[in-house]
Design an enzyme around this catalytic site. Structure first.
Site, PDB file in Angstrom:
ATOM      1  CB  CYS A 175      38.276  -7.986  27.378  1.00 20.95           C
ATOM      2  SG  CYS A 175      39.303  -7.588  25.992  1.00 20.95           S
TER       3      CYS A 175
ATOM      4  CD  GLU B 291      41.437  -5.732  19.671  1.00 28.87           C
ATOM      5  OE1 GLU B 291      40.307  -5.331  20.176  1.00 28.87           O
ATOM      6  OE2 GLU B 291      42.507  -5.282  19.728  1.00 28.87           O
TER       7      GLU B 291
ATOM      8  CG  ASP C 283      38.243  -4.484  17.008  1.00 27.46           C
ATOM      9  OD1 ASP C 283      37.402  -3.899  16.090  1.00 27.46           O
ATOM     10  OD2 ASP C 283      38.704  -3.609  18.025  1.00 27.46           O
TER      11      ASP C 283
ATOM     12  CG  HIS D 214      29.891  13.766  26.386  1.00 28.25           C
ATOM     13  ND1 HIS D 214      30.416  14.723  25.654  1.00 28.25           N
ATOM     14  CD2 HIS D 214      30.991  12.925  26.538  1.00 28.25           C
ATOM     15  CE1 HIS D 214      31.730  14.593  25.590  1.00 28.25           C
ATOM     16  NE2 HIS D 214      32.089  13.304  26.107  1.00 28.25           N
TER      17      HIS D 214
END
Ligand code: PEP
Ligand code: MG
Length: 780
Positions: A708, A637, A661, A395
């Site tokens: 993308c 993908e 992917d 985080h």
């Protein structure tokens, strides 16, 4: 020789030079190989490399093919001869009759036969000439513009080889100096001259680079502030057990303080980043209020364990449970748990804050940086971050990126090397950290920082200009986003919309599934952030490496081939319906499309469309407004989706290729497994032919196809992908300006030549070499 053949020849030479550099072990060997290769490829009688001496006045012949071998080492002044002229005028000298040139001079020592044509191309290091590449021919030969351009690129390559060699040389010298110093100290100690062993064994500051993971780009050079987490680990504190009631009371008070502190941090981060990003702290708050967590601690206290030890013990159990998780995202959550534990212990110790205020600009160095550390820091004064632990998913890493602070995580041995007076360079681009860098490294980084800033400024200037090639082809550059704070970053970099909104992020930062209204509010914010521009919202893509802490995932042997993404959504229609409803509710606020991940064939798409129609009906019945014509897209993908792309595209409005992917599934290579990283190759011909196939299928159907995956973030890749037929890319926003600059400079025709050339190649390695050479040639 036809022009095309000449161009090919230039490129082939570049490819081979790249290979030579990889194979050569020292500078001389590399230079010798280059002159042989260039002479052969350019069919020239002589090819030589001269380097400028430090005085800036003398040129020395370092390698030659065609002149006497004995002449290697001869020198000449830049004021004499054509080679000197190339340095003096800092430009190409070309003539088909050298002896007639006013600056011609015959150097007897070279034993050069009479040569007529001469081509001298100077090369530079940071704008200063450092040498000349010379080509000579016995017959009169006019060098074409293409030949000169090819030789210029080769010269450019030679300059980078020489710079690298110099850098390596200085590092080697430093290492030798260090070894000498250590040996000398050892000798003095043995002779009894040095008695103070601690002093004697103290090495001079090392300037060698430590390496970690660059998690937030940019450079920083400065003094450090070392973050030491105070913990309840001191034995005395741990052993101290007052009467049970007192310890219990202390714990409850500390818990309350920790909660208040967490609420404060959530608020502060909400102001700096966004509410959704501050939800990290909301999940901390949920744990601080979790009955199970509290009961475990109080049970220990009731058994006679002191509050400190009880907190420590329970938190440690959670931390190690998280640390054992296979999923990297969840593994990183152990840091959140430690953070929570530390906050309670700080409160038990009576510390409301565990940090010093920064008086001036500092690089934060820590074993591990926790979200709360970053939340309460004075961000304006934190110029860089380096830590021993943590990676991309932490985080604190997400926050550092959102705050735009250069950072490197995962630097082994960092804390041992850094002292309070250390100076540090953090290179968030390459993942390098230099502790006490010497003057040359510092200078290099000051320069890099300057270049980086200058480049950023130059890129800012083109922010609002279209991504249009010189021959008039327009490319759309959109942003990939996950956190709401990415929105600001995307706007700042001139994104023309959101090509991929990864909806799993707002799901990840919560402690339970957000309902349709909460989701709709988040989606609306993103859509409204890009008025009039497309925002492609992808349905939940969990499973594989992305899990939700509140949605237990079954243990699977092959999670990436398992219950993930759309497969999970179709099995859990309740989750999918809720999300589709949320996107539809938000859709009225702008141009919004729905995108479906991990699709393998038309059956899935038809089923989703069926569900979508039912959700639309439901909303109509409720009298809710939405965009009935919401655009639909499928992510390509899987190899299966590539093979049926022509069928899929008929079902939807557009295709979006997810190369992250697609590469993993095409090459059967886990995208997160470092052991098989070398097989995860975007330049594998199978991947590139798949992309071409999808682009063609969309074009044949008259519908758009975009890409993308991370691949589009590199300018040379974007040029190649343009050449393969794509006209729209969605990328990490900070990469948009670099890619736009490339698009605005490289004609589509050139991109198409590159695409064609690459499609004709059989090996990923030669494609990589070719693209590296092309990248240099194009100055990308
Ligand atoms: C991809 O697979 O290329 C993609 C963009 O999706 P993600 O990285 O979120 O899996
Ligand atoms: Mg994907």
């Amino acid at each position: 020789m036809p022009e095309e053949a000449r161009e090919q020849l230039g490129l082939r030479t570049l490819e081979d030079i790249s290979a030579l550099i990889l194979q050569s072990h020292d500078l001389q060997e590399t230079l010798d190989n280059i002159v042989h290769l260039v002479a052969k490829r350019m069919s020239s009688d002589v090819c030589s490399i001269y380097l400028l001496e430090e005085d800036g006045e003398t040129l020395r012949l370092h390698a030659t093919r065609g002149l006497s071998r004995l002449s290697v080492g001869i020198t000449m002044k830049i004021s004499e001869g054509l080679t000197g002229l190339a340095v003096q005028q800092r430009g190409v000298v070309a003539t088909d009759n050298a002896p007639r040139h006013p600056r011609y001079k015959y150097f007897r020592k070279t034993k050069e036969e009479k040569v007529l044509s001469f081509l001298g191309v100077p090369f530079f290091e940071r704008d200063n000439p450092i040498g000349v590449l010379v080509i000579q021919n016995r017959e009169a030969r006019t060098f074409t513009a293409q030949e000169i351009s090819a030789v210029s690129t080769i010269a450019w390559q030679i300059s980078s080889i020489i710079s690298n060699a110099k850098l390596l040389d200085s590092v080697r010298k430093k290492e030798e100096e260090r070894a000498f110093y250590a040996a000398e100290v050892d000798r003095l100690r043995k002779n009894g001259v040095l008695k103070d062993t601690t002093r004697a064994s103290r090495r001079p500051p090392s300037s060698a680079a430590l390496t970690g993971i660059g998690i937030s780009p940019g450079f920083a050079l400065g003094k450090v502030s070392i973050l030491h987490h105070r913990g309840p680990t001191e034995a005395a504190v741990l052993e101290r057990a007052r009467p049970r009631a007192e310890e219990l009371n202390m714990f409850h008070q500390a818990l309350e303080k920790a909660r208040i502190h967490t609420i404060y941090m959530e608020k502060r981060m909400g102001e700096i980043l966004s509410e959704a990003d501050a939800a990290i702290f909301h999940s901390h708050l949920m744990i601080l209020e979790d009955r199970g967590f509290i009961a475990k601690i109080t049970a220990l206290i009731e058994d006679g364990v002191g509050a400190h030890r009880a907190v420590n013990q329970v938190v440690e159990a959670y931390v190690s449970a998280f640390a054992r998780m296979e999923d990297p995202y969840l593994r990183e959550r152990s840091a959140d748990m430690e953070d929570i534990g530390r906050r309670i212990c700080d409160a038990l110790n009576g510390h409301s804050k565990h940090r010093e205020r920064l008086r001036d600009d500092r690089i934060i160095v820590a074993r591990e940086l926790l979200p709360s550390d970053l939340a309460i820091m004075d961000h304006g004064k934190v110029i860089g971050i380096a830590t021993e632990k943590g990676n991309q998913n932490a985080h604190a890493a997400i926050m550092a990126r959102a705050l735009g602070i250069p950072a490197v995580f995962g630097v082994e041995g960092l804390m041992k090397r850094v002292g309070v007076r250390s100076e540090v360079v953090v290179d968030g681009n390459s993942g390098c950290v230099y502790v006490n860098p010497d003057q040359s490294v510092k200078q290099e980084y000051v320069r890099l920082q300057g270049d980086y800033d200058q480049r950023q400024r130059a890129l800012e200037e083109i922010r609002d200009l279209p991504a249009q090639t010189p021959d008039g082809c327009t490319v759309s550059l959109l942003a990939n986003i996950g956190l709401l704070s990415d929105l600001k970053v995307a706007q700042l970099h001139g994104a023309e919309g959101v090509g991929l909104y990864r909806t799993e992020f707002p799901f990840m930062t919560r402690s339970s599934f957000p309902g349709r209204q909460v989701q709709a509010a988040i989606y609306r914010k993103i859509i409204e952030g890009f008025p009039g521009l497309p925002v492609n919202i992808r349905t939940l893509d969990i499973g594989g490496d992305k899990e939700l802490s509140y949605f237990p995932h079954p243990k699977e042997d092959n999670p990436f081939l398992g219950w993930r993404s759309m497969r999970l959504s179709l099995d859990r229609e309740d989750i999918l319906r809720e999300q589709l409803a949320a996107v539809l509710i938000a859709s009225g606020s702008g141009r919004c499309n729905l995108m479906f991940p991990m699709i393998s064939g038309v059956d899935e798409v038809r089923r989703i469309k069926g569900i979508l129609e039912q959700v639309k009906d439901e909303l109509r019945r409720e009298g809710r407004a939405f965009d009935p014509e919401i655009g639909l897209g499928v992510m390509v993908e899987l190899p299966a989706a590539v093979l049926v792309a022509d069928m899929l595209v008929k079902e939807v409005d557009y295709l979006s290729i997810g190369t992250n992917d697609l590469i993993q599934y095409t090459l059967a290579c886990d995208r997160n497994n470092p052991r098989v990283r070398k097989w995860y190759d975007p330049y594998h011909p199978a991947v590139l032919h798949s992309i071409k196939r999808v682009a063609d299928a969309a074009a044949d159907a008259g519908k758009p196809a975009s890409l993308c995956g991370e691949m589009a973030g590199e300018p040379i890749n974007a040029v190649l992908l343009m050449g393969l037929g794509l006209r729209s890319f969605s990328l990490s926003a900070p990469n948009i300006p670099r890619v736009k600059e490339a698009v605005r400079r490289i004609p589509l025709e050139r991109a198409q030549q590159i695409g064609e050339r690459v499609l004709g190649m059989e090996s990923a390695q030669s494609i990589r070499r070719f693209l590296e050479a092309t990248q240099r040639e194009l100055g990308l």
